[in-house]
Design a protein around this motif. Structure first.
Motif, mmCIF file in Angstrom:
data_model
loop_
_atom_site.group_PDB
_atom_site.id
_atom_site.type_symbol
_atom_site.label_atom_id
_atom_site.label_comp_id
_atom_site.label_asym_id
_atom_site.label_seq_id
_atom_site.Cartn_x
_atom_site.Cartn_y
_atom_site.Cartn_z
ATOM 1 N N UNK A 180 -28.582 29.986 69.959
ATOM 2 C CA UNK A 180 -28.602 31.451 69.916
ATOM 3 C C UNK A 180 -29.082 32.005 71.256
ATOM 4 N N UNK A 181 -30.130 31.389 71.816
ATOM 5 C CA UNK A 181 -30.659 31.833 73.109
ATOM 6 C C UNK A 181 -29.603 31.735 74.200
ATOM 7 N N UNK A 182 -28.752 30.721 74.108
ATOM 8 C CA UNK A 182 -27.694 30.526 75.103
ATOM 9 C C UNK A 182 -26.523 31.492 74.924
ATOM 10 N N UNK A 183 -26.531 32.248 73.823
ATOM 11 C CA UNK A 183 -25.454 33.187 73.569
ATOM 12 C C UNK A 183 -24.230 32.570 72.924
ATOM 13 N N UNK A 184 -24.363 31.337 72.444
ATOM 14 C CA UNK A 184 -23.222 30.658 71.824
ATOM 15 C C UNK A 184 -23.000 31.123 70.386
ATOM 16 N N UNK A 185 -24.077 31.558 69.715
ATOM 17 C CA UNK A 185 -23.994 32.063 68.349
ATOM 18 C C UNK A 185 -24.805 33.350 68.262
ATOM 19 N N UNK A 186 -24.365 34.240 67.387
ATOM 20 C CA UNK A 186 -25.037 35.538 67.265
ATOM 21 C C UNK A 186 -26.346 35.442 66.496
ATOM 22 N N UNK A 187 -26.391 34.560 65.492
ATOM 23 C CA UNK A 187 -27.572 34.447 64.651
ATOM 24 C C UNK A 187 -27.869 32.978 64.376
ATOM 25 N N UNK A 188 -29.116 32.709 63.995
ATOM 26 C CA UNK A 188 -29.501 31.337 63.677
ATOM 27 C C UNK A 188 -28.725 30.810 62.477
ATOM 28 N N UNK A 189 -28.476 31.660 61.505
ATOM 29 C CA UNK A 189 -27.764 31.230 60.302
ATOM 30 C C UNK A 189 -26.339 30.778 60.597
ATOM 31 N N UNK A 190 -25.766 31.252 61.689
ATOM 32 C CA UNK A 190 -24.391 30.882 62.014
ATOM 33 C C UNK A 190 -24.294 29.565 62.788
ATOM 34 N N UNK A 191 -25.431 29.009 63.204
ATOM 35 C CA UNK A 191 -25.438 27.737 63.919
ATOM 36 C C UNK A 191 -25.318 26.597 62.914
ATOM 37 N N UNK A 192 -24.384 25.677 63.105
ATOM 38 C CA UNK A 192 -24.253 24.566 62.154
ATOM 39 C C UNK A 192 -25.547 23.766 62.019
ATOM 40 N N UNK A 193 -25.719 23.171 60.859
ATOM 41 C CA UNK A 193 -26.910 22.372 60.587
ATOM 42 C C UNK A 193 -26.760 20.935 61.062
ATOM 43 N N UNK A 194 -25.516 20.474 61.235
ATOM 44 C CA UNK A 194 -25.294 19.071 61.571
ATOM 45 C C UNK A 194 -24.305 18.927 62.717
ATOM 46 N N UNK A 195 -24.335 17.746 63.324
ATOM 47 C CA UNK A 195 -23.438 17.457 64.441
ATOM 48 C C UNK A 195 -23.240 15.952 64.555
#
Length: 260
Positions: A180-195
């Motif tokens: 989110x800090x990098x501007x890749x996602x708007x919100x924490x909830x939108x960041x995937x949980x796994x990779x």
């Protein structure tokens, strides 16, 4: 020869550390040095195998590398080091998308192996691991996360002796906040949980590591990388053990060092 514009140089165990006035200077020197290394490898072997990170921290480096002359990209096999699980095909946040747009479409490597994070994840880890194991990796171009991660090897899942080449991981909260800090996602909830991520031994297996880490948000991670005990509490500390890792940082990420 290239003109090195570093304003400070030091060694942290085996790690060569150079500080630049800003991220543009950092990226330009790192890109030119990586180009020199690639040309040297192409002069001595038929094919060169390179792993690339995908993050805003790599922008200036990749732009410089993409414009570097006299590289026969048709003899280069490219990999990327991690990928989110659960994003739709073609999502702009996918690391494969980033690298395709930032580098691969511009230079046209002979072979690009993309991580496919859909379907059977164990099968994908095996498939990608087999591709990585076909021949030694020559160069890894990477960054360091705000929590000291390398690729998606966050402190809770990092293993310096990992028997796997590729694995599925759950992302640490600090890692997700960085996206989110990098501007890749708007919100924490939108960041995937796994990779899916290449493991630390896979990354450290390369002959040369080029590590680019600009920006004030990385200041704590850099301080820990250079000064903390080598441990998975800060995975990037392991870079101090590699025979040829070059760390390129700027005044923002270096901050005020207590070594001065």
């Amino acid at each position: 020869m290239i003109k090195d514009t570093a304003i400070h140089t030091e060694m942290a165990d085996s790690l060569l550390v150079r500080v630049y006035a800003n991220r543009q200077a950092l990226g330009e020197v790192a890109g030119m040095e990586a180009a020199i290394a690639i040309r040297a490898l192409l002069a001595s072997k038929r094919n060169v195998r390179i792993i690339f990170a995908a993050a805003p921290s790599q922008n200036e480096f990749l732009d410089t590398l993409a414009l570097a002359p006299d590289i026969d990209w048709t003899r280069i096999t490219a990999f990327h080091m991690d990928e989110y699980i659960g994003l739709p095909t073609g999502a702009p946040q996918l690391f494969g998308t980033y690298l395709r747009e930032r580098l691969f479409n511009r230079v046209q490597p002979g072979v690009v192996h993309y991580i496919q994070p859909d379907g059977d994840l164990n099968g994908e880890c095996m498939r990608y691991g087999e591709l990585l194991a076909e021949a030694p990796i020559d160069i890894v171009c990477l960054g360091i996360g705000e929590n000291g991660h390398l690729a998606f090897n966050d402190p809770p899942v990092a293993d310096f002796h990992d028997p796997l080449l590729v694995k599925a991981v759950t992302l640490d909260s600090a890692c997700r906040e960085q996206q989110v800090n990098d501007g890749c996602f708007a919100t924490l909830d939108s960041v995937p949980l796994q990779a899916l991520t290449l493991t630390i031994p896979t990354l450290l297996s390369a002959k040369w590591l080029f590590c680019m880490v600009p920006g004030s948000s990385k200041q704590n991670a850099i301080a820990r990388t250079l000064r903390d005990p080598i441990s998975t509490d800060c995975p990037s500390t392991i870079l101090r053990t590699h025979a040829d890792c070059r760390l390129f940082i700027d005044t923002d990420s270096y901050g005020s060092s207590d070594s001065d």
